[in-house]
Design an enzyme around this catalytic site. Sequence first.
Site, PDB file in Angstrom:
ATOM      1  N   CYS A   2      24.594 -15.843  -6.367  1.00 51.89           N
ATOM      2  CA  CYS A   2      25.456 -16.708  -5.559  1.00 51.89           C
ATOM      3  C   CYS A   2      26.074 -15.867  -4.442  1.00 51.89           C
ATOM      4  CB  CYS A   2      26.587 -17.362  -6.327  1.00 51.89           C
ATOM      5  SG  CYS A   2      26.047 -18.418  -7.654  1.00 51.89           S
ATOM      6  N   ARG A  27      20.840 -13.848  -2.663  1.00 53.95           N
ATOM      7  CA  ARG A  27      21.678 -13.834  -3.864  1.00 53.95           C
ATOM      8  C   ARG A  27      21.587 -15.137  -4.649  1.00 53.95           C
ATOM      9  NH1 ARG A  27      25.716  -9.711  -3.558  1.00 53.95           N
ATOM     10  NH2 ARG A  27      26.750 -10.778  -5.245  1.00 53.95           N
ATOM     11  N   TRP A  73      23.074 -19.987  -7.123  1.00 53.31           N
ATOM     12  CA  TRP A  73      22.044 -19.734  -8.136  1.00 53.31           C
ATOM     13  C   TRP A  73      22.594 -20.361  -9.403  1.00 53.31           C
ATOM     14  CZ3 TRP A  73      21.623 -17.166 -12.846  1.00 53.31           C
ATOM     15  CH2 TRP A  73      20.324 -16.886 -13.280  1.00 53.31           C
ATOM     16  N   ASN A  99      31.682 -17.310  -7.599  1.00 58.56           N
ATOM     17  CA  ASN A  99      30.522 -16.556  -8.052  1.00 58.56           C
ATOM     18  C   ASN A  99      30.920 -15.956  -9.399  1.00 58.56           C
ATOM     19  OD1 ASN A  99      28.395 -14.811  -8.369  1.00 58.56           O
ATOM     20  ND2 ASN A  99      28.954 -13.458  -6.677  1.00 58.56           N
ATOM     21  N   GLY A 100      30.100 -16.150 -10.434  1.00 62.19           N
ATOM     22  CA  GLY A 100      30.455 -15.634 -11.758  1.00 62.19           C
ATOM     23  C   GLY A 100      30.322 -16.743 -12.791  1.00 62.19           C
ATOM     24  N   GLU A 480       6.376  -1.735 -14.876  1.00 54.22           N
ATOM     25  CA  GLU A 480       6.869  -2.128 -13.565  1.00 54.22           C
ATOM     26  C   GLU A 480       5.811  -2.923 -12.798  1.00 54.22           C
ATOM     27  OE1 GLU A 480       9.291  -2.774 -11.948  1.00 54.22           O
ATOM     28  OE2 GLU A 480       8.547  -2.745  -9.903  1.00 54.22           O
ATOM     29  N   LYS A 484       6.507  -6.708 -11.416  1.00 52.10           N
ATOM     30  CA  LYS A 484       6.400  -7.108 -10.005  1.00 52.10           C
ATOM     31  C   LYS A 484       5.435  -8.273  -9.870  1.00 52.10           C
ATOM     32  CE  LYS A 484       8.800  -5.664  -8.362  1.00 52.10           C
ATOM     33  NZ  LYS A 484       9.795  -4.684  -8.603  1.00 52.10           N
ATOM     34  N   GLU A 487       7.005 -11.571 -11.187  1.00 50.47           N
ATOM     35  CA  GLU A 487       8.105 -12.077 -10.379  1.00 50.47           C
ATOM     36  C   GLU A 487       7.652 -12.919  -9.198  1.00 50.47           C
ATOM     37  OE1 GLU A 487      11.900  -9.378  -9.910  1.00 50.47           O
ATOM     38  OE2 GLU A 487      10.093  -8.193  -9.715  1.00 50.47           O
ATOM     39  N   HIS A 503      -4.723  -1.928 -31.595  1.00 49.38           N
ATOM     40  CA  HIS A 503      -3.979  -2.339 -32.797  1.00 49.38           C
ATOM     41  C   HIS A 503      -3.655  -3.836 -32.776  1.00 49.38           C
ATOM     42  CE1 HIS A 503      -3.691   1.714 -34.276  1.00 49.38           C
ATOM     43  NE2 HIS A 503      -3.254   2.131 -33.105  1.00 49.38           N
ATOM     44  N   LYS A 601      18.549 -11.983  -6.160  1.00 50.51           N
ATOM     45  CA  LYS A 601      18.801 -10.545  -6.175  1.00 50.51           C
ATOM     46  C   LYS A 601      20.240 -10.344  -6.623  1.00 50.51           C
ATOM     47  CE  LYS A 601      17.271  -6.589  -3.607  1.00 50.51           C
ATOM     48  NZ  LYS A 601      16.099  -6.335  -4.454  1.00 50.51           N
TER      49      LYS A 601
HETATM   50  C1  F6R Z   1      12.691  -6.459 -10.060  1.00 48.84           C
HETATM   51  C2  F6R Z   1      14.067  -6.675  -9.856  1.00 48.84           C
HETATM   52  C3  F6R Z   1      15.002  -6.745 -11.023  1.00 48.84           C
HETATM   53  C4  F6R Z   1      16.088  -5.706 -10.796  1.00 48.84           C
HETATM   54  C5  F6R Z   1      17.192  -5.817 -11.855  1.00 48.84           C
HETATM   55  C6  F6R Z   1      18.260  -4.759 -11.669  1.00 48.84           C
HETATM   56  O1  F6R Z   1      11.950  -6.490  -8.879  1.00 48.84           O
HETATM   57  O2  F6R Z   1      14.466  -6.752  -8.742  1.00 48.84           O
HETATM   58  O3  F6R Z   1      14.392  -6.566 -12.258  1.00 48.84           O
HETATM   59  O4  F6R Z   1      15.492  -4.437 -10.827  1.00 48.84           O
HETATM   60  O5  F6R Z   1      17.761  -7.090 -11.800  1.00 48.84           O
HETATM   61  O6  F6R Z   1      18.880  -4.873 -10.428  1.00 48.84           O
HETATM   62  P1  F6R Z   1      19.740  -3.689  -9.844  1.00 48.84           P
HETATM   63  O7  F6R Z   1      18.809  -2.549  -9.576  1.00 48.84           O
HETATM   64  O8  F6R Z   1      20.347  -4.237  -8.593  1.00 48.84           O
HETATM   65  O9  F6R Z   1      20.759  -3.341 -10.874  1.00 48.84           O
END
Ligand code: F6R
Length: 606
Positions: A2, A27, A73, A99-100, A480, A484, A487, A503, A601
Amino acid sequence: MCGIVGYVGRQHAAPLLVEGLSRLEYRGYDSAGVAVLTSGKPRVVRTVGRVRDLEAAMPKRLAGTVGIGHTRWATHGPATEANAHPHASEDGRVLLVHNGILDNAAALRERLAADGVTLASDTDTEVLAHLVSRSEATSLEGKVIDALRQVTGTYAIAVLDADHPDRVVVARNGSPLVLGLGEREMFIASDVAALVRHTSQVVHLEDGELATVTASGFHTFTADAASVAKTPETLELSAEELEIGGHQHFMHKEMHEQPETVRRMLTGRLDDRFATARLDGLQLEPRELRAFRRVKILGCGSAYYVGQMGASMIEDLARIPADSEAASEFRYRNPIIEPDTLYVAVSQSGETADTLFAVREIQRKGGRVVGLVNVVGSSIARECDGGVYLHAGPEVAVASTKALTHMAVGFAMLAVALGRVRDLSFADGQRIINGLKQIPDQVAAVLEQEDAIAEVAKKVAAAPSLFFIGRVRGFPVSREGAQKFKEISYRHAEAYQTSELKHGPLALISEELPTVAIVPRDDLLQRNIGAAHEIAARRGPLLVVTHDGVDLGELDAARIVVPKNEDELDAILLTIPLQLLAYHAALSLGHDIDRPRNLAKSVTVE
Ligand code: F6R
């Protein structure tokens, strides 16, 4: 998670609010809204969808120099106009963005309903608007304090009241909030990205603080109405860094920035004289660094996976036990905090609630925690007992790329620093330092293979499900890579230890299930090749990410070759093609790469 904006000044608020929201859209982006006081009367516009939908819905003339805005969000209730912020009191005179998450919202909703209040949304936020409006305090500040006393949970809020039209009152507890200082105008935002075009002077609110914001300035205080003195800080960020440039997506821009940003990050931190890394921000003397007997890394999502790469670098180079744990789980298992453990919180945003709460849990129990954080001045950076800034510059795409590479490089530096105060020899220290110096050019060399990787990605994207496999140092790379891919392509991708395949999961291998195998040229090479052959023998399509000089024999596999570095640092480079793979798979599927569905994000809620 948010985005909040606010404005009090001499210009029309509405366009500034919408522009600020567009900068914060990463956000949260399921609905958006603004409220502006026009000749003392609140006017509210809310829409489901993106900020561009809000912009299209804005009336041509929406005068007024005081306003608040929000991009959402969803936490409580689906993305509908009724659930979009700002939320209003019954008489519509109090408006609020939040936000929260309020933990006791359900009980408060019941109480308000029993008192005859008609609730207009499913949200937790709405209760706050009613509580502010129903307070008997005379000042808006007093009303907000009254309301906040009744709620538990996390919040950053901005409140407008038609009865106090010269101001916005804001408060913070667990979600970020920053004030921007202008000439006879003030800006409010949950992230400096929304302010940087207007001012470089900012003030961060701390948890438990409130502020009155008027055109002539701000006054910060606590819930006991005690004033808090604040000195403005100057932002290091420039507006240009937030522009997309000639790229189609921020993710693309951010992947391609890596050679330069990593070069910048390393500048002044590699010490050839003592074959070590200089990390002054840790604020740890060599004697203190040497006293740690263990390292525990905490992060979420991709940061947690990079933490696993970091743990293996630390074990390899410093020979002390190290592991990485999901910060989201950590504090709920009553963790044992040891005085001789170095705790490391790793985060791009520095605002991830789960990681922040893990930091507080460690500190509450007397542990020492340092941060590996990208956003300067963020909550985690400020609350840790020292740290290393990642200097990756702003990352806007939801799928993290360059910040993760910087985390991995940061861990390599930490590992060499810990190693060099122990038994890592000068020669081995210098070997790693030299390896780190090569990383920027080697990342550039991987990025040059983009066209070839894009071709492979299109094929891989056709499959509904994929395996990503790797072992030991390669396993976090595969985790990772799968993350990616999931996502932004919305394809099921599962990471597995190569060694564990036989296994059980080998049963899934078929012509329909491709596997992306991480096969570095290191001491596990033959074992990794053997596993790849086992997959091929079962007709599983293969994409092998490997190093030059690797002979895969008769293996029928597509191949991506990355430059070899020191074994301990290989994970950094092996991850880069997986970013491109995910990006081009998502592109070929026509997805909204920078704003993947359901995600946002900076996850500032638990
Ligand atoms: C993956 C991604 C998330 C963040 C996670 C931690 O592409 O963006 O998995 O890595 O939410 O976010 P930060 O690094 O901001 O604490």
